[in-house]
Design a protein around this motif. Structure first.
Motif, PDB file in Angstrom:
ATOM      1  N   THR A   1       0.818  -1.793  -0.016  1.00 56.35           N
ATOM      2  CA  THR A   1      -0.309  -0.855   0.065  1.00 56.35           C
ATOM      3  C   THR A   1      -0.262   0.061   1.265  1.00 56.35           C
ATOM      4  O   THR A   1      -0.998   1.058   1.321  1.00 56.35           O
ATOM      5  CB  THR A   1      -1.639  -1.628   0.093  1.00 56.35           C
ATOM      6  OG1 THR A   1      -1.651  -2.513   1.233  1.00 56.35           O
ATOM      7  CG2 THR A   1      -1.807  -2.450  -1.171  1.00 56.35           C
TER       8      THR A   1
ATOM      9  N   VAL B   1       5.079  -6.775  -6.847  1.00 55.39           N
ATOM     10  CA  VAL B   1       3.778  -6.474  -6.250  1.00 55.39           C
ATOM     11  C   VAL B   1       3.966  -5.301  -5.296  1.00 55.39           C
ATOM     12  O   VAL B   1       4.872  -5.315  -4.456  1.00 55.39           O
ATOM     13  CB  VAL B   1       3.200  -7.685  -5.510  1.00 55.39           C
ATOM     14  CG1 VAL B   1       1.839  -7.346  -4.924  1.00 55.39           C
ATOM     15  CG2 VAL B   1       3.095  -8.890  -6.440  1.00 55.39           C
TER      16      VAL B   1
ATOM     17  N   GLN C   1       8.441  -2.842  -2.767  1.00 55.00           N
ATOM     18  CA  GLN C   1       7.877  -3.868  -3.641  1.00 55.00           C
ATOM     19  C   GLN C   1       8.188  -5.247  -3.089  1.00 55.00           C
ATOM     20  O   GLN C   1       9.180  -5.442  -2.371  1.00 55.00           O
ATOM     21  CB  GLN C   1       8.443  -3.736  -5.063  1.00 55.00           C
ATOM     22  CG  GLN C   1       8.025  -2.471  -5.800  1.00 55.00           C
ATOM     23  CD  GLN C   1       8.669  -2.377  -7.160  1.00 55.00           C
ATOM     24  OE1 GLN C   1       9.870  -2.575  -7.313  1.00 55.00           O
ATOM     25  NE2 GLN C   1       7.866  -2.098  -8.182  1.00 55.00           N
TER      26      GLN C   1
ATOM     27  N   GLU D   1      -0.775  -5.380  -2.689  1.00 58.35           N
ATOM     28  CA  GLU D   1      -1.890  -5.258  -3.622  1.00 58.35           C
ATOM     29  C   GLU D   1      -2.393  -6.639  -4.045  1.00 58.35           C
ATOM     30  O   GLU D   1      -1.608  -7.574  -4.203  1.00 58.35           O
ATOM     31  CB  GLU D   1      -1.439  -4.497  -4.870  1.00 58.35           C
ATOM     32  CG  GLU D   1      -0.946  -3.089  -4.601  1.00 58.35           C
ATOM     33  CD  GLU D   1      -0.332  -2.472  -5.838  1.00 58.35           C
ATOM     34  OE1 GLU D   1      -0.054  -3.226  -6.793  1.00 58.35           O
ATOM     35  OE2 GLU D   1      -0.138  -1.243  -5.853  1.00 58.35           O
ATOM     36  N   ASN D   2      -3.694  -6.744  -4.206  1.00 59.36           N
ATOM     37  CA  ASN D   2      -4.285  -7.972  -4.731  1.00 59.36           C
ATOM     38  C   ASN D   2      -4.438  -7.795  -6.245  1.00 59.36           C
ATOM     39  O   ASN D   2      -5.474  -7.371  -6.749  1.00 59.36           O
ATOM     40  CB  ASN D   2      -5.636  -8.241  -4.078  1.00 59.36           C
ATOM     41  CG  ASN D   2      -6.211  -9.591  -4.479  1.00 59.36           C
ATOM     42  OD1 ASN D   2      -5.546 -10.393  -5.137  1.00 59.36           O
ATOM     43  ND2 ASN D   2      -7.440  -9.866  -4.071  1.00 59.36           N
ATOM     44  N   THR D   3      -3.376  -8.107  -6.980  1.00 58.10           N
ATOM     45  CA  THR D   3      -3.375  -7.895  -8.428  1.00 58.10           C
ATOM     46  C   THR D   3      -4.001  -9.040  -9.200  1.00 58.10           C
ATOM     47  O   THR D   3      -4.413  -8.864 -10.351  1.00 58.10           O
ATOM     48  CB  THR D   3      -1.932  -7.697  -8.925  1.00 58.10           C
ATOM     49  OG1 THR D   3      -1.159  -8.880  -8.595  1.00 58.10           O
ATOM     50  CG2 THR D   3      -1.297  -6.487  -8.255  1.00 58.10           C
ATOM     51  N   ASP D   4      -4.088 -10.206  -8.561  1.00 59.43           N
ATOM     52  CA  ASP D   4      -4.646 -11.363  -9.268  1.00 59.43           C
ATOM     53  C   ASP D   4      -5.049 -12.415  -8.238  1.00 59.43           C
ATOM     54  O   ASP D   4      -4.322 -12.665  -7.269  1.00 59.43           O
ATOM     55  CB  ASP D   4      -3.614 -11.938 -10.242  1.00 59.43           C
ATOM     56  CG  ASP D   4      -4.144 -13.153 -10.986  1.00 59.43           C
ATOM     57  OD1 ASP D   4      -5.133 -13.005 -11.716  1.00 59.43           O
ATOM     58  OD2 ASP D   4      -3.571 -14.248 -10.827  1.00 59.43           O
TER      59      ASP D   4
ATOM     60  N   ASP E   1      -8.958  -5.643  -2.100  1.00 58.95           N
ATOM     61  CA  ASP E   1      -7.898  -4.905  -2.773  1.00 58.95           C
ATOM     62  C   ASP E   1      -6.533  -5.159  -2.140  1.00 58.95           C
ATOM     63  O   ASP E   1      -5.504  -4.958  -2.782  1.00 58.95           O
ATOM     64  CB  ASP E   1      -8.185  -3.402  -2.725  1.00 58.95           C
ATOM     65  CG  ASP E   1      -9.429  -3.036  -3.524  1.00 58.95           C
ATOM     66  OD1 ASP E   1      -9.711  -3.730  -4.516  1.00 58.95           O
ATOM     67  OD2 ASP E   1     -10.113  -2.069  -3.135  1.00 58.95           O
TER      68      ASP E   1
ATOM     69  N   TYR F   1      -2.667 -15.483  -4.376  1.00 56.39           N
ATOM     70  CA  TYR F   1      -2.924 -14.045  -4.461  1.00 56.39           C
ATOM     71  C   TYR F   1      -1.697 -13.344  -5.054  1.00 56.39           C
ATOM     72  O   TYR F   1      -0.574 -13.535  -4.564  1.00 56.39           O
ATOM     73  CB  TYR F   1      -3.218 -13.457  -3.078  1.00 56.39           C
ATOM     74  CG  TYR F   1      -4.463 -13.997  -2.415  1.00 56.39           C
ATOM     75  CD1 TYR F   1      -5.697 -13.385  -2.605  1.00 56.39           C
ATOM     76  CD2 TYR F   1      -4.401 -15.117  -1.601  1.00 56.39           C
ATOM     77  CE1 TYR F   1      -6.839 -13.875  -1.990  1.00 56.39           C
ATOM     78  CE2 TYR F   1      -5.534 -15.618  -0.982  1.00 56.39           C
ATOM     79  CZ  TYR F   1      -6.756 -14.996  -1.187  1.00 56.39           C
ATOM     80  OH  TYR F   1      -7.886 -15.488  -0.568  1.00 56.39           O
ATOM     81  N   SER F   2      -1.923 -12.561  -6.092  1.00 59.03           N
ATOM     82  CA  SER F   2      -0.841 -11.782  -6.711  1.00 59.03           C
ATOM     83  C   SER F   2       0.353 -12.662  -7.070  1.00 59.03           C
ATOM     84  O   SER F   2       1.512 -12.239  -6.976  1.00 59.03           O
ATOM     85  CB  SER F   2      -0.390 -10.653  -5.778  1.00 59.03           C
ATOM     86  OG  SER F   2      -1.475  -9.808  -5.459  1.00 59.03           O
TER      87      SER F   2
END
Length: 349
Positions: free
Chosen positions: A132, A129, A228, A143-146, A191, A159-160
């Motif tokens: 940001t 992930v 990351q 990041e809010n990927t999911d 986001d 979250y993510s």
């Protein structure tokens, strides 16, 4: 003279004898075909089990110690563990792998078969992930990927792929940190998600450092958008009785155990330090020097009496094994390098 009707007793006996001979041939052919089929099926099942077992273990060994682009073999002084009890079995993420021999006892390892070793692999090989923005001393922005509503225990949102109390690794190409998430702030539409890592009580293991220090004077503890975040994993491989009552290969990831493959009877593991000779776990003085692992598995068929004769084989250096159950057995051996412990080569060399 009377015409003959039916058959005589002699003819009947001859017919029965001929029929029995033919039937014996048919039965013999059937039994021979069944033995051939059973043996071929056992060979295929054993080879498939052994191949899959080696594939599972090899993949996790190669990824042991992975923390993104950071090479911990060259940057161990830049890999810091914020966790309480960070040098214990479950949380010592600075060391990619450890293990115990069959005659060693360690309560921090899962219950296992008394004739097999246990292998522990640590890594951060989940989905990465992105960060940001610049991290703060007590929080990280990702990041809010999911978003998964109530995706964690106790109806907590995920979250993510990250839940509250997860153990994470944040790393760039020069440094890495291990910490436990103590709070998450975000929404399904945002986001960016904020992860906090305080030293509050009530978490297991919890963090022993409340923050990363003053951003004005301790910039080496901060991360930027090139970093990351990964979920840290502790993975055990061991042998224990499965649902069928027979030995099976198990994998336990962060406390959740799964029976992978039935029929794996024994596992022996040896370790190489700095590319040297392979040795047993009890002879390893410094796990930080680990560079390679050799795994030896003994796999057996599901059924007894697959073979007509007792099979002899060699496992763990012992010859002329003779179980007496006439199962088909095969030994699988693989030697795997721990990639994170391979030194980086300079360009041109």
């Amino acid at each position: 003279m009377y015409k003959q009707q039916g058959i005589s007793l002699v003819e009947l006996m001859v017919s029965i004898t001929v029929g029995l001979v033919l039937m014996a041939g048919v039965v013999q052919l059937f039994l021979s075909s069944k033995v051939t089929f059973t043996t071929q099926q056992a060979i295929a099942r054993v080879q498939e089990t052994g191949r899959l077992a080696i594939d599972f273990i090899s993949e996790d060994i190669r990824m042991a110690g992975y923390v993104g682009c950071l090479n911990t073999a060259n940057s161990s002084d830049q890999f810091v563990n914020y966790l309480n009890n960070g040098e214990t079995t479950l949380y010592n993420f600075a060391v990619p792998a450890e293990g115990i021999d069959e005659d060693q006892i360690d309560v921090s390892y899962p219950d296992h078969s008394s004739n097999s070793d246990v292998l522990l692999l640590r890594s951060a090989n989940g989905a990465a992930v992105g960060v940001t923005g610049n991290t703060a001393k007590d929080r990280i922005y990702i990041e809010n990927t999911d978003f998964e509503e109530d995706g964690c225990d106790e109806d907590e949102d995920k979250y993510s792929g990250i839940c509250k109390e997860d153990i994470l690794v944040i790393a760039d190409c020069t440094k890495g940190r291990v910490f436990q998430v103590t709070e998450i702030e975000g929404s399904s539409t945002s986001d960016t998600v904020t992860l906090f890592h305080s030293d509050d009580d009530g978490f297991t293991p919890g963090n022993n450092i409340a923050d990363s220090g003053d951003d004005a004077t301790e910039k080496e503890n901060y991360f930027f958008s090139d970093a990351q975040v990964f979920v840290a994993t502790s993975t055990f491989y061991y042998i224990d009785d499965g649902t069928s009552g027979r030995p099976s290969l198990f994998r336990e990831i962060n406390g959740e155990s799964q029976e992978l493959l039935a029929g794996v009877e024994q596992m022996q593991v040896t370790y190489a330090l700095n590319g040297g000779d392979y040795r047993e776990a009890k002879d390893v003085a410094d796990w930080g020097q680990l560079t390679g692992i050799r795994v030896e598995l003994l796999v057996s068929s599901d059924d007894d009496n697959v073979l007509q004769d007792v099979q002899l084989y060699t496992f763990n250096g012992q010859e002329d094994q003779n179980p007496g159950d006439k199962r088909l057995r095969q030994v699988f051996t693989s030697t795997i390098s721990v990639r994170s412990r391979m030194p980086l080569m300079e360009i041109g060399k």
